[in-house]
Write an enzyme that holds these catalytic residues in place. Sequence first.
Site, short mmCIF file in Angstrom:
data_model
loop_
_atom_site.label_atom_id
_atom_site.label_comp_id
_atom_site.label_asym_id
_atom_site.label_seq_id
_atom_site.Cartn_x
_atom_site.Cartn_y
_atom_site.Cartn_z
N LYS A 70 0.86 -1.19 0.00
CA LYS A 70 0.00 0.00 0.00
C LYS A 70 0.89 1.24 0.00
O LYS A 70 1.59 1.53 0.98
CB LYS A 70 -0.94 0.05 1.21
CG LYS A 70 -2.06 1.05 0.94
CD LYS A 70 -2.64 1.69 2.16
CE LYS A 70 -1.95 2.90 2.68
NZ LYS A 70 -1.93 4.09 1.81
N GLY A 80 7.29 5.05 7.70
CA GLY A 80 6.45 6.24 7.81
C GLY A 80 6.70 6.92 9.13
O GLY A 80 7.77 6.77 9.73
N SER A 81 5.72 7.68 9.59
CA SER A 81 5.91 8.47 10.80
C SER A 81 5.87 7.58 12.04
O SER A 81 5.29 6.50 12.02
CB SER A 81 4.81 9.53 10.89
OG SER A 81 3.56 8.88 10.98
N GLY A 121 3.44 4.44 12.93
CA GLY A 121 4.17 3.21 13.25
C GLY A 121 3.74 2.63 14.58
O GLY A 121 3.55 1.42 14.72
N GLU A 180 10.31 1.31 10.10
CA GLU A 180 11.32 2.34 9.79
C GLU A 180 10.63 3.68 9.98
O GLU A 180 9.79 4.06 9.16
CB GLU A 180 11.80 2.20 8.33
CG GLU A 180 12.52 0.91 8.03
CD GLU A 180 13.94 0.86 8.56
OE1 GLU A 180 14.39 1.84 9.18
OE2 GLU A 180 14.57 -0.18 8.39
N CYS A 228 13.98 10.82 6.01
CA CYS A 228 14.00 10.39 7.41
C CYS A 228 15.38 10.59 8.01
O CYS A 228 15.52 10.76 9.21
CB CYS A 228 13.59 8.92 7.49
SG CYS A 228 14.57 7.88 6.42
N GLU A 239 10.36 16.04 14.51
CA GLU A 239 10.71 15.91 13.09
C GLU A 239 9.88 16.90 12.27
O GLU A 239 8.65 16.83 12.27
CB GLU A 239 10.42 14.48 12.63
CG GLU A 239 10.96 14.19 11.25
CD GLU A 239 10.63 12.79 10.78
OE1 GLU A 239 9.48 12.34 10.99
OE2 GLU A 239 11.50 12.15 10.18
#
Length: 496
Positions: A182, A235-236, A240, A257, A291, A389
Site C-alpha cells: 500500500k 512512515g511516521s 508506526g 522504519e 527520514c 521531526e
Amino acid sequence: MDAKVESLTRYKMWIGGEWTDAAGGEVFETHNPYTGKAWALIPRANATDVDRAVKAAHKAFTSGPWPKMSASQRGALLRKLGDLITENAEKLAKIEVADNGKLFSEMRGQTGYMAQWYYYFGGLADKIEGSVIPSDKAETFNYTEHEPLGVVAAIVPWNSPLLLTAWKLAPALAAGNTAVIKPSEFTSASLLEFCKLIEQAGFPPGVVNAVTGFGGEAGGPLVEHPLVAKITFTGSDTTGQRIYETAARGMKRVSLELGGKSPNIVFDDANLDNAVKGAISGIFAATGQTCIAGSRLLVQRSIHDQFVEKLVAFAKTARMGDPMSLDTQVGPVTTPPQYKKVLEYLDIAKTEGATAALGGKRAEQFGGYFVEPTIFINVKNSMRIAQEEVFGPVLSVIPFEDEEDAIAIGNDVVFGLAAGVWTQSMRRAFTMAKRLQAGTVWINTYRAVSYLSPFGGYKRSGIGRESGQDMIKEYLQTKSVWISMATEVPNPFVMR
Ligand code: NAD
C-alpha cells in the site's frame, strides 16, 4: 464526465494478476506538488479491496506455481525485474517527480539504483542455508531450515515510494513470501506503473498486489487482516506506533522504519568546506523530506560563528524551482498538509526564541508548496524545533563545547536513526561512532545508503533493519527438524 476528469490519467490497481478498479468504483486525484494540479486518478480501495488482495496473496503463497518454485527460480525472476527497472528507470522517475515533487536528478538516481536491491536479493535467494546441529541426543539427526512467513503487507510513505518499496519487496520475495503493497495516498502512481513491470517479469498472479487508498480506509484493514503474517512499514512514528499496537493484537511480526532528528556534528578540526557541503546535503537535499535528514547541526562553539557564516553563504546559492529542471537544487514540499506543518514549525521556532539566519518563510515567488531553505540559530536542544521531526528544509544549529557535550546533545532526542560527524581525528571518529545512539553513523560524509549495508533505527526510529545479508531473516522463520534413527522409542514418560 467533465473535461478535466477526462484528461487525467486513470490508474487501476494490481490484484491477483489483474488490473482492477476499487470495488466501490471510487477514485481520488493525485496532484503534482510543483503545479498544484491534479494529473491522475487513483482507485480508492477500502476493506473489500484489501480483503481481495490479501486473499490473492495468500492463495499465491499456498498454491499455484510460486511455492513450487526453487529459490534459484525466484532469484531469476527478481533479477529479471531488476533488468526491467533499469530499462524503465527514467519513466518511473518522471512519475515519482509528478507525484512527490522531488528533484528529477535525485529520483532518476534512486529509480536506477533501486534495481540493485532486486539483483542483490535475487542473488541471495538461493544462498539461505539451514544448518545441521551437532545433536547431543543419541541416534538423532537435527537440522534447521528457514521458511517464508506468508503474506507480507508493505506500507510505504511518499518521500521515496519505489526505493522504499524495493527495500521491503526484494527480500520478502527472495525469501518466498507474497506481498500486498500500500503506497501513500499522495504518491500511488509510480507503484502502479511499477506493477506493470511485475506483470512483464512474469511473477505468478497474486505474488505481488498493490492496493491504493488512504491510511484509515486501506492501510488499517490491511494491518488488521488475519491472513497477513508480517507488516513492514516506513512512515511516521505516530502511525508506526498505531500499527505496532494493532499487529500485537494479531501476534504479527513487524519491521518499522520511522522518523528521525539526526545530529550532524561538526568539530573544530574538521575540513570546514566539506562539512558545509555535508550540512547542506543533510538538510536541503530532497527539500529536507528524508527520514535521515541531519536536521540538528551541532557545531563546536569555537567555530560556530565562522561556520554559520560559510553555511549561510552556501545555502543562499541553492536554486529553487521546477523539480524536473536539472539546474534545480531545492524543490517544493510534497503535500499540502506537510507544507502547512513546515510553516507551523517556522512559527514555533520563532516563538521559542530561535533566530532565522536564513529563510524562515514560504517562498511565494514560486507558487506551489515552496519553503525557503531555512537555518535557525540560537536553538536550544530542548526546543520543539530541535526535538520534533519537521520533514522540510529547516535546520536547527546548536553549539556544543566538547566531545562529551556533543554526545549528550546528539543522543538527547527520542529518535536514533542516523548521525553525522565531521572531524579529522581518527580517535574522535571511532569514539563518536561508538557512543552515538543511531542505526547509521557517517564520518565525513552524509546520506550514504546501500543495498549491502543494514539500515534502521535505534529508539523511537524503529524496529528491525533493511538491506544487507542478515535482514532477509526478518522475512523468514526457522524450523528445527529432529529425526530419530533409533529402532525403538525409549521411555515415553521421560523427556528426551
Ligand atoms: P505516514 O505515517 O503518515 O504514512 C505512511 C504510510 O502509512 C502511508 O502509506 C499511509 O497511507 C499509511 N497509513 C496512515 N495511517 C495508517 C493506518 N492507520 N494504518 C495503516 N497504514 C496507515 O508517513 P508519511 O507522512 O507518508 O511519511 C513521512 C514519514 O516517514 C516521516 O516521519 C519520515 O521520517 C518517515 N520515513 C522513514 C524512513 C525510514 O526508513 N526510517 C524513510 C522515509 C520516511
